[in-house]
Structure formats: structure tokens, C-alpha cells
Design an enzyme around this catalytic site. Sequence first.
Site, PDB file in Angstrom:
ATOM      1  N   LYS A 221       0.857  -1.187   0.000  1.00  0.00           N
ATOM      2  CA  LYS A 221       0.000   0.000   0.000  1.00  0.00           C
ATOM      3  C   LYS A 221       0.887   1.230   0.000  1.00  0.00           C
ATOM      4  O   LYS A 221       1.972   1.227   0.587  1.00  0.00           O
ATOM      5  CB  LYS A 221      -0.905   0.023   1.241  1.00  0.00           C
ATOM      6  CG  LYS A 221      -1.734   1.303   1.363  1.00  0.00           C
ATOM      7  CD  LYS A 221      -2.496   1.384   2.675  1.00  0.00           C
ATOM      8  CE  LYS A 221      -3.209   2.742   2.789  1.00  0.00           C
ATOM      9  NZ  LYS A 221      -3.972   2.893   4.032  1.00  0.00           N
ATOM     10  N   GLU A 269      -8.241  12.246  12.798  1.00  0.00           N
ATOM     11  CA  GLU A 269      -7.438  11.087  13.207  1.00  0.00           C
ATOM     12  C   GLU A 269      -6.474  11.408  14.342  1.00  0.00           C
ATOM     13  O   GLU A 269      -5.623  12.289  14.228  1.00  0.00           O
ATOM     14  CB  GLU A 269      -6.642  10.555  12.011  1.00  0.00           C
ATOM     15  CG  GLU A 269      -5.862   9.283  12.317  1.00  0.00           C
ATOM     16  CD  GLU A 269      -5.244   8.677  11.077  1.00  0.00           C
ATOM     17  OE1 GLU A 269      -4.430   7.746  11.220  1.00  0.00           O
ATOM     18  OE2 GLU A 269      -5.566   9.124   9.960  1.00  0.00           O
ATOM     19  N   ALA A 375      -1.876   4.331   7.185  1.00  0.00           N
ATOM     20  CA  ALA A 375      -2.993   5.204   6.822  1.00  0.00           C
ATOM     21  C   ALA A 375      -2.531   6.480   6.131  1.00  0.00           C
ATOM     22  O   ALA A 375      -3.281   7.079   5.359  1.00  0.00           O
ATOM     23  CB  ALA A 375      -3.809   5.559   8.066  1.00  0.00           C
ATOM     24  N   ARG A 419      -6.578  17.027   6.796  1.00  0.00           N
ATOM     25  CA  ARG A 419      -7.591  18.023   6.458  1.00  0.00           C
ATOM     26  C   ARG A 419      -7.046  19.410   6.797  1.00  0.00           C
ATOM     27  O   ARG A 419      -7.647  20.181   7.537  1.00  0.00           O
ATOM     28  CB  ARG A 419      -8.901  17.775   7.204  1.00  0.00           C
ATOM     29  CG  ARG A 419      -9.412  16.359   7.163  1.00  0.00           C
ATOM     30  CD  ARG A 419      -9.781  15.860   5.764  1.00  0.00           C
ATOM     31  NE  ARG A 419     -10.485  14.607   5.893  1.00  0.00           N
ATOM     32  CZ  ARG A 419      -9.890  13.409   5.918  1.00  0.00           C
ATOM     33  NH1 ARG A 419      -8.579  13.321   5.810  1.00  0.00           N
ATOM     34  NH2 ARG A 419     -10.592  12.307   6.039  1.00  0.00           N
TER      35      ARG A 419
END
Length: 471
Positions: A221, A269, A375, A419
Site C-alpha cells: 500500500k 485522526e 494510513a 484536512r
Amino acid sequence: MNRAALPSRYLARLHDTLARAIEQAEKLAHPVLAAISFDIDPIDPLQVLGAWEDQRTPYLYWEQHELTFFAWGCALELNGHDEKRFTQVEENWRLLRADAVVAGPLAPRLCGGFRFDTYGQREAHWQAFADASLMLANVTVIRQNQQHHVLCQHLAKPGEDALALATDYDAALRHLCRPAKPRALPPRSERQESHSTLTRRQWEGKVAEAVQNIRQGCFGKVVLARTQTQALGDVAPWQIIEQLRLRHDDAQLFACRRGDACFIGASPERLVKVDAGEVITHALAGTISRSGDAQEDTRLGQSLLDSAKDRHEHRLVVEAIRAALAPLSEALEIPAVPNLKRLARIQHLDTPIRARLLEGYGILDLLEALHPTPAVGGYPRIAALGCIRQLEGMDRGWYAAPLGWLDGEGNGDFLVALRSALLVRGQAYLFAGCGLVDDSEPSHEYHETCLKLSAMQEALTAAIGQREALS
């Protein structure tokens, strides 16, 4: 806070503690940390930010449901470099705490953040943000649940004047009583385009290349991010935080100033929290949009839970966190299946994780072990970071990196700075990324980044509109 009580009640404790710290510094022949805290009447730390912002003093604003604080001014900055930055900060913090003189209900604390990748590309707009920058703030205004405090910190040096120092801090405390009157900002600067901004076609091409590498077995990933710019004008960080507060009360809000730049965001998060030895974190990976229609929103959430691609991506994050925590903790609790974390515009797969920290370890050890999780980086870590450096073509700076606080009692909390946007000289650099696995579709991933960018875009647009309406 009762202004009339300040000169006798607060000045006396400030003077006594600073005098003891200076005396200790003279005996030891090196500076000594003084930390003095008080209970205060209720006050909104964001109001203090609005009143004190001067576009040069470093600060960190932090807002969660359980804790909000505004840490202003830098008595001392602890830095670290390269892959040893977490260890370097920890060693210096340990030395600083050893001789500290503390008065009041609160322990000394540091706050700040870290660079995502110390070996990644570097650009001028991030130059004020070091590999590691945790500061001992001069004044921290704290609202924790229903309690309100102020913490004053100073690095006392031999020969300093305790009364003069106490008087300066006393003046700052009395300044808290004044209503917020935001300072006038300079005229709007000319917009400057970011050289790292890619067209949709260019970015999707990079996604396709990364996915091909995954299919060839180079890694499992990788998270690719992109940036876009937006003219900011005269808007102040506190005005953007106000808009984020209205729209994203389920997120962790932050604003961190270094030099003439301010890094701001509303992150969903948490990286890791330590509270009395309990470790709290979560795996957050797998994303889909929200809908205003309740039935459609439920259907979207269920489709995310049923998505093999997203469950695989999420499982990689869970297992990486498990492996990182195992050597540092015990009594590890990880649910077998994820929940949905619903935000204003999007929803994620979310697995809460708890453990007990083993004796001899601290939150900075956890940051070093966890960052970057799959992540925000990928898996395996080294191979994924290599792909990011090769393909992204931009400087992440502190985006997707740890940002938060820790105290002298071993407690602390760090979020993943998502964000988010960097505000510098009338320009906003917005960041968003998405996790790629072997069946990722470039167009879908681009749409996901658009959803993630929209939170900050809306807040900036609203703040600009409000500022123009008042001018």
C-alpha cells in the site's frame, strides 16, 4: 478571572516560584524550568488567540471536546533532526524536567509537531517548520472539561530579576481579561502559485504508476497526496478556526504558527494518546462520501463496510499498529471488525485500539514506532516512503505528521495533521491524500481527495466572505 485579585494573589506565586528557579539555576550553573499554574474563571482559548495573534509569535491552538488550549510564546524550543528527532526531543525533555521548579495544579508541558519525512522534498513555504519543534510555551490558557487553568513557563537563568519577570507574566495574565479585539492585518499580498500543484491528469497518472508498482509486488500500500493553492487575503487563522468549529465539531482543530506561516486544520485522526499509562489510538483507513438522505447515507456506510478493497486497506493499518505497539505495551485490545466514523462530508472505517504502556517508555517512543502509519504513508513503510518521494513531487512538511502535546507526568496527545492547510503570505496550500492498493482506480482516488479538500476549502471561503462583509 478577577482582575483586582491579580496583583496580590497571582503576582506573589509567580515571584516566589521564579525566585526559587533562579536560585536553583545559580546553584546548578545552568537554566532551570519554572512552571506556575492557576485556576481561572471560564474563558474561551480561541478568544485569546483572536486577541493575541500578531503574525510573528509562535503558538499552538488545540481544540477537542475534552480539551482546548492556546499555548503562546516560546520560552524554549526543543528540536530534533532526521530519524533521531523523537529520541533527541525526549532526551532534552528529560533533562529539562529533572530540575524543574513547579507550583500549581498543572505539570510542565511541551507542544508542537514533527515533519512527515525528514528525507523528503523541501520547499520554501515550509522552511519555518523544523524536523521536530516542541516548544515550552510562555503562557498556556487551558479549558479541560469544566475546569479552566493558565500555565506560565519560563527558563530561569542565573542572575535574572524574579520580580521583573513576575511582573511581565502578571501583565499577560491580566491581559486575558480584555475582550478580543483582533489586530488589523496587512494588505492582501499577491497570489503565488505553487510549483508542485499537478493537474488532475498528471496526478491520476502518478496514481496509476503507484498501483502498477503494487501489483508488481514492490509494496502492499502507498498513500499519495496532492496540494492545491487558494488565495487567502487578509483572513486570520482564528477566523478559519471559527468556521471549522461550526462545520466540524467532530474533528480535532489545530493552528500552529512558526514565523510568518500558520499550519491549520480539522483532523479526524488521533495518532496516539497516553493518559495515566493507558494508550489510546485507532486505525482510520477506508473512505466514502456522506449523503443528506438518511437511507442513502446508511447504504454508503454499509457499502464501505462491505468493500473488500477498503477492508484490506484498513486491515494493513490495524496490523501495522499492532506490530508497533507490541514491544512497548501490554493488554492490547483490538476489535475484530471496524466501526464507521461519520464526519460532515465523508465517513471512514475506524478501529479503536487500547493498551497499557510498559514501564520505561513514553509517548515519544510511541510516536517514533507509529509514524507514519500505513494510513498516511503505506506498507511496508520504507518502500512506501520511497514511492512517495519519487512520485508526489511536493513537500508535505508537517502535513500527515504528528502534532500535539506532552506533559511532565507522562501524559500527552498527538493527532495526525490531516484536512489541513499551510497559510503563508496571503496564500493557502491545501493538502489531501488517499491510500492506494492493488485495485485502486485513479479517478476514484482523485474524487476522494476532492472530498477531503472540501472541508478546508469551505472554511476558507466562509472566512474570506465573513472578513469581506465586515470590511
